[in-house]
Design a protein around this motif. Structure first.
Motif, mmCIF file in Angstrom:
data_model
loop_
_atom_site.group_PDB
_atom_site.id
_atom_site.type_symbol
_atom_site.label_atom_id
_atom_site.label_comp_id
_atom_site.label_asym_id
_atom_site.label_seq_id
_atom_site.Cartn_x
_atom_site.Cartn_y
_atom_site.Cartn_z
ATOM 1 N N SER A 80 -7.782 -16.812 -4.542
ATOM 2 C CA SER A 80 -7.696 -17.410 -3.205
ATOM 3 C C SER A 80 -6.297 -17.303 -2.620
ATOM 4 N N GLU A 81 -5.279 -17.207 -3.487
ATOM 5 C CA GLU A 81 -3.908 -17.187 -3.004
ATOM 6 C C GLU A 81 -3.336 -15.783 -2.859
ATOM 7 N N LEU A 82 -4.127 -14.758 -3.179
ATOM 8 C CA LEU A 82 -3.661 -13.385 -3.027
ATOM 9 C C LEU A 82 -3.750 -12.948 -1.567
ATOM 10 N N ALA A 83 -2.762 -12.198 -1.137
ATOM 11 C CA ALA A 83 -2.753 -11.670 0.235
ATOM 12 C C ALA A 83 -2.286 -10.226 0.193
ATOM 13 N N VAL A 84 -3.024 -9.353 0.875
ATOM 14 C CA VAL A 84 -2.662 -7.942 0.975
ATOM 15 C C VAL A 84 -1.963 -7.735 2.311
ATOM 16 N N GLU A 85 -0.677 -7.370 2.258
ATOM 17 C CA GLU A 85 0.082 -7.139 3.484
ATOM 18 C C GLU A 85 0.334 -5.649 3.660
ATOM 19 N N THR A 86 0.057 -5.161 4.835
ATOM 20 C CA THR A 86 0.281 -3.750 5.151
ATOM 21 C C THR A 86 1.234 -3.651 6.337
ATOM 22 N N LEU A 87 2.116 -2.674 6.274
ATOM 23 C CA LEU A 87 3.054 -2.400 7.362
ATOM 24 C C LEU A 87 2.631 -1.092 8.015
ATOM 25 N N LEU A 88 2.026 -1.214 9.186
ATOM 26 C CA LEU A 88 1.493 -0.053 9.892
ATOM 27 C C LEU A 88 2.455 0.366 10.999
ATOM 28 N N PRO A 89 2.567 1.656 11.283
ATOM 29 C CA PRO A 89 3.492 2.132 12.308
ATOM 30 C C PRO A 89 3.193 1.502 13.669
ATOM 31 N N ALA A 90 4.255 1.039 14.320
ATOM 32 C CA ALA A 90 4.099 0.450 15.651
ATOM 33 C C ALA A 90 4.311 1.474 16.752
ATOM 34 N N ASP A 91 4.736 2.689 16.377
ATOM 35 C CA ASP A 91 4.926 3.723 17.379
ATOM 36 C C ASP A 91 4.733 5.096 16.728
#
Length: 267
Positions: free
Chosen positions: A246-257
Motif C-alpha cells: 500500500s505504501e509503494l509508489a511508482v514515480e516516472t519523470l516524463l519529458p515536458a518538451d
C-alpha cells in the motif's frame, strides 16, 4: 479479540480523522451508511464499534492501510492487513512487476519509493540523472527526498529549485497529515533544514516554463550541459491488501518538451 489498554481510545482517533477530513458526523454517517447518533456514540466512547464498522469508517475516511491496523488495535481487534517485507518470497511477483515497469519507461527516469521515500527499484534513466551526486548520498538505502534536496545532491542543478522544493515539502506535509510516522517527520525536518543553493545562473528568477508544462509544475534540471524538463507522475496500487504494498509508489519523470525527449533518446 485483542486489547490495547495503554493505547489511545478508538473514539478520539476516529473523531480526529473525521475532523481532518473536514466532515461532520452526519456527513460521515451518510457516506458510511450509518447514523450521526451512532457516530457520536462511537466518538464519545458510549458505543464500542464492531470490527466491520472500524474498517468501514476507515475506508470511508480514506485512512492509509497502516493506520487502519492501528485503529483496529485501538478498538481491541487484531490487525487486518499483513506487513510483508519487500524482500519476502511472497512478494516476488510484486518485485518482478516493479522492475519490468521501471525498465519499460527507459530512457525516461522511473523509480519505486516506499512510504519513507526510500528507493526500492529504479531504471537506468534515473541512474544517469544521478551522475555527479555525492557518493555518501547514493549509499543504500537511497532516499529520494535527501538526494533531491541535499546541497551535494541534485539541488544545485535544479533550475526551479524554490518551486520544486516547495512542492516536495508540501507533498510530505500532506502525507504526515494522514499518518503518524516519526521517521517520516524526522526526514521532513532534515530536508526542510537544508540550505537552498543558488540557481545555476546566479539569478533569483527561475527560467520560464516550457509551453507544454504550464498546466503542471515541471522539474527543470541541468544535466551534462543541457537543460531538461520533466513532468512527474505517481502511480500506486489500487485496493492493496498488504501494508508494504500500500505504501509503494511508482514515480516516472516524463519529458515536458520535445527537446528533453530528443536529448534522452540520443543519450
Amino acid at each position: 479479540m485483542t486489547t490495547s489498554p495503554d493505547g489511545p481510545a478508538i473514539g478520539p482517533l476516529l473523531r480526529d480523522r473525521r475532523e481532518r477530513a473536514g466532515l461532520s458526523q452526519l456527513e460521515l454517517a451518510l457516506r458510511a451508511d450509518s447514523s450521526a447518533r451512532h457516530i457520536s456514540f462511537i466518538e464519545t466512547g458510549r458505543t464500542a464499534p464492531s470490527r466491520e464498522m472500524v474498517l468501514k469508517l476507515a475506508a470511508t475516511l480514506d485512512v492509509p492501510v497502516r493506520e487502519r491496523n492501528a485503529l483496529l488495535v485501538s478498538a481491541g481487534f487484531a490487525p487486518a492487513f499483513p506487513s510483508t517485507p519487500l524482500d519476502d518470497p511472497a512478494l516476488a511477483g510484486i518485485r518482478t512487476a516493479l522492475e519490468r515497469m521501471t525498465a519499460a519507461y527507459e530512457p525516461y527516469p522511473a523509480l519505486v519509493l516506499d512510504g519513507r521515500y526510500q528507493v526500492v527499484a529504479a531504471n537506468q534513466g534515473l541512474a544517469a540523472l544521478l551522475e555527479g551526486v555525492a557518493p555518501h548520498l547514493l549509499e543504500p538505502p537511497l532516499n529520494a527526498m535527501r538526494v533531491t534536496l541535499h546541497p551535494e545532491g541534485l539541488a544545485p542543478r535544479i533550475r526551479n529549485l524554490p518551486e520544486w522544493r516547495g512542492h516536495l515539502l508540501d507533498q510530505m506535509n500532506r502525507q504526515l497529515a494522514l499518518q503518524r510516522s516519526a521517521p517520516l517527520r524526522e526526514l521532513y525536518e532534515e530536508v526542510a533544514a537544508y540550505p537552498v543553493p543558488g540557481l545555476p545562473d546566479g539569478s533569483d528568477t527561475p527560467p520560464s516554463e516550457p509551453e507544454e508544462a504550464r498546466f503542471a509544475l515541471p522539474l527543470v534540471i541541468e544535466h551534462q550541459g543541457q537543460t531538461l524538463s520533466f513532468l512527474s507522475t505517481i502511480a500506486t496500487f489500487n485496493t492493496p491488501l498488504d501494508v508494504t504494498v500500500s505504501e509503494l509508489a511508482v514515480e516516472t519523470l516524463l519529458p515536458a518538451d520535445p527537446a528533453t525527449a530528443k536529448a534522452l533518446h540520443r543519450a
